[in-house]
Design a protein around this motif. Structure first.
Motif, PDB file in Angstrom:
ATOM      1  N   ILE A  34       0.838  -1.199   0.000  1.00 31.34           N
ATOM      2  CA  ILE A  34       0.000   0.000   0.000  1.00 31.34           C
ATOM      3  C   ILE A  34       0.876   1.254   0.000  1.00 31.34           C
ATOM      4  O   ILE A  34       0.584   2.232  -0.692  1.00 31.34           O
ATOM      5  CB  ILE A  34      -0.958  -0.006   1.213  1.00 31.34           C
ATOM      6  CG1 ILE A  34      -1.906  -1.210   1.122  1.00 31.34           C
ATOM      7  CG2 ILE A  34      -1.770   1.294   1.270  1.00 31.34           C
ATOM      8  CD1 ILE A  34      -2.701  -1.462   2.390  1.00 31.34           C
ATOM      9  N   GLN A  80       1.059   4.190  -2.767  1.00 33.13           N
ATOM     10  CA  GLN A  80       0.924   5.604  -2.440  1.00 33.13           C
ATOM     11  C   GLN A  80       1.985   6.448  -3.158  1.00 33.13           C
ATOM     12  O   GLN A  80       1.728   7.595  -3.544  1.00 33.13           O
ATOM     13  CB  GLN A  80       1.036   5.823  -0.929  1.00 33.13           C
ATOM     14  CG  GLN A  80       0.893   7.281  -0.516  1.00 33.13           C
ATOM     15  CD  GLN A  80       0.876   7.476   0.985  1.00 33.13           C
ATOM     16  OE1 GLN A  80      -0.029   8.109   1.531  1.00 33.13           O
ATOM     17  NE2 GLN A  80       1.858   6.946   1.677  1.00 33.13           N
ATOM     18  N   ARG A 129      -3.889   9.991  -4.388  1.00 28.77           N
ATOM     19  CA  ARG A 129      -3.263   9.300  -3.265  1.00 28.77           C
ATOM     20  C   ARG A 129      -4.267   8.416  -2.543  1.00 28.77           C
ATOM     21  O   ARG A 129      -4.004   7.252  -2.263  1.00 28.77           O
ATOM     22  CB  ARG A 129      -2.652  10.334  -2.296  1.00 28.77           C
ATOM     23  CG  ARG A 129      -1.745   9.724  -1.221  1.00 28.77           C
ATOM     24  CD  ARG A 129      -1.731  10.560   0.031  1.00 28.77           C
ATOM     25  NE  ARG A 129      -3.066  10.642   0.589  1.00 28.77           N
ATOM     26  CZ  ARG A 129      -3.614   9.680   1.333  1.00 28.77           C
ATOM     27  NH1 ARG A 129      -2.952   8.581   1.601  1.00 28.77           N
ATOM     28  NH2 ARG A 129      -4.833   9.823   1.784  1.00 28.77           N
ATOM     29  N   THR A 153      -4.247   4.131  -2.769  1.00 24.89           N
ATOM     30  CA  THR A 153      -4.059   3.387  -1.524  1.00 24.89           C
ATOM     31  C   THR A 153      -5.297   2.555  -1.190  1.00 24.89           C
ATOM     32  O   THR A 153      -5.182   1.420  -0.727  1.00 24.89           O
ATOM     33  CB  THR A 153      -3.729   4.332  -0.352  1.00 24.89           C
ATOM     34  OG1 THR A 153      -4.683   5.403  -0.314  1.00 24.89           O
ATOM     35  CG2 THR A 153      -2.344   4.918  -0.502  1.00 24.89           C
ATOM     36  N   SER A 168      -5.989   4.647   4.566  1.00 25.98           N
ATOM     37  CA  SER A 168      -5.592   5.677   3.605  1.00 25.98           C
ATOM     38  C   SER A 168      -5.594   7.053   4.254  1.00 25.98           C
ATOM     39  O   SER A 168      -4.665   7.850   4.058  1.00 25.98           O
ATOM     40  CB  SER A 168      -6.539   5.667   2.399  1.00 25.98           C
ATOM     41  OG  SER A 168      -6.272   6.750   1.534  1.00 25.98           O
TER      42      SER A 168
END
Length: 274
Positions: free
Chosen positions: A159, A163, A173, A177, A195
Motif C-alpha cells: 500500500i 501511495q 493518493r 491506496t 488511507s
C-alpha cells in the motif's frame, strides 16, 4: 488571486483530497481551464494545512491512542493493535518519501507530468484499476474482509508503494491506496481509514518542506487569503471524510470509477480540441 479563486480552490482541495479522484489533478486543471494564474506556494501550503487539520481532528481519538501505544511499545511495553497500526503508518510512508525525493531531485513532475494528457491517462487507468478492486466486494459480507488492525508487513509496503505512485498527477493518493488495500482483502472502510491515516505524514512531510522553503525565501503572505484557504479546506475536508466513511459501504467505489472515466474522456477532449 481574488476571493472567488481562493474560495473555489480551497473548496476543491477539501472535497477532493480524501476522495479517490485526485486533488492535484483538479487544482491543476481548474487553473488551466479557467486560465487562473498559479495560486502560489503559500496558498498550496495553507489548503494542505486545512486538510491536515480536518483529518487529525476527525481521527483525534485514534491518533491519540496510536501515539500513546507507540511510545509505550518503543519504551519496552507490549505491542498492541494501536502501536502496530502506528508502525504501519510510519513504514507505509517510507516509499512515498523516497520516491518524492527522487522526483524532486530531477524535477520530473513539473517538467514532464503536469500535462493534461498525462492527467487524462492516469485518471482513466487508475479509475479502471479501482473498478477491478471493487469487483471483489460483490455479493460478499463486509465481515469477510480484513480491517486496518490486521495489516501485515507485505500489506504495509504494498500500500505504501502504491501511495508513491500518487506523486504522478491524476493518480489520486487516496484512490491508489484504497485500491491497493481492497486488492489485498481489506474492507472498503478499512481501506479508507488506513488511507486517511497515511495521509497525515504524507501531507506533513511535503507541507513542512514547502513551509521551510517559504521561510528561507522570506516570502510575504496575504494572510486573508491564507486563512480563508485553511478554513474552507478544513471544513469541506472534514465533511467529506465523515460522509465518505458513512456512505462507502452502501455506495461502493463505482460512483468514483464512473466519475474518473468521464473526467478522463473530457480531459482527452480538451487535449485534442485545444
Amino acid at each position: 488571486m481574488d476571493w472567488l479563486q481562493a474560495l473555489f480552490l480551497a473548496l476543491i482541495q477539501g472535497l477532493t483530497e480524501f476522495l479517490p479522484i485526485s486533488s492535484s489533478a483538479h487544482l491543476i486543471l481548474t487553473s488551466k481551464v479557467l486560465q487562473w494564474q498559479d495560486q502560489g506556494l503559500a496558498f498550496d501550503v495553507a489548503v494542505h494545512v486545512g486538510t491536515l487539520t480536518a483529518v487529525v481532528v476527525y481521527f483525534r481519538k485514534e491518533v491519540a491512542e496510536m501515539i500513546g501505544a507507540w511510545f509505550k511499545a518503543v519504551l519496552g511495553g507490549q505491542p498492541t493493535p494501536n502501536s502496530r497500526l502506528a508502525w504501519a503508518v510510519i513504514f507505509g510512508t517510507i516509499p512515498v518519501g523516497l520516491f518524492g525525493l527522487f522526483l524532486e531531485a530531477f524535477d520530473i513532475v513539473d517538467l514532464y507530468l503536469r500535462e493534461t494528457y498525462v492527467i487524462a491517462i492516469t485518471t482513466i487507468i487508475f479509475g479502471l484499476l479501482l473498478w477491478y478492486a471493487e469487483r471483489q466486494y460483490k455479493g460478499k459480507p463486509v465481515e469477510q474482509f480484513k480491517d486496518e488492525y490486521q495489516l501485515r508487513w507485505r500489506d504495509i509496503f504494498a500500500i505504501g508503494g502504491a501511495q508513491a505512485l500518487a506523486l504522478i498527477p491524476g493518480t489520486s493518493r487516496s484512490g491508489i491506496t484504497m485500491t491497493a488495500a481492497a486488492l489485498l482483502g481489506f474492507s472498503r472502510t478499512a481501506a479508507a481509514r488506513y488511507s486517511f491515516l497515511l495521509s497525515i505524514p504524507a501531507i506533513v512531510l511535503p507541507g513542512g518542506l514547502k513551509g521551510i522553503q517559504l521561510a528561507q525565501e522570506g516570502a510575504k503572505f496575504d494572510w486573508d487569503f491564507l486563512i480563508l484557504g485553511i478554513v474552507v479546506s478544513a471544513l469541506s475536508a472534514f465533511a467529506c471524510i465523515h460522509l465518505f466513511l458513512k456512505w462507502l459501504e452502501k455506495i461502493g467505489f463505482m460512483p468514483f470509477v464512473w466519475y474518473r472515466l468521464i473526467l478522463g474522456v473530457v480531459l482527452f477532449a480538451i487535449v485534442f480540441m485545444g
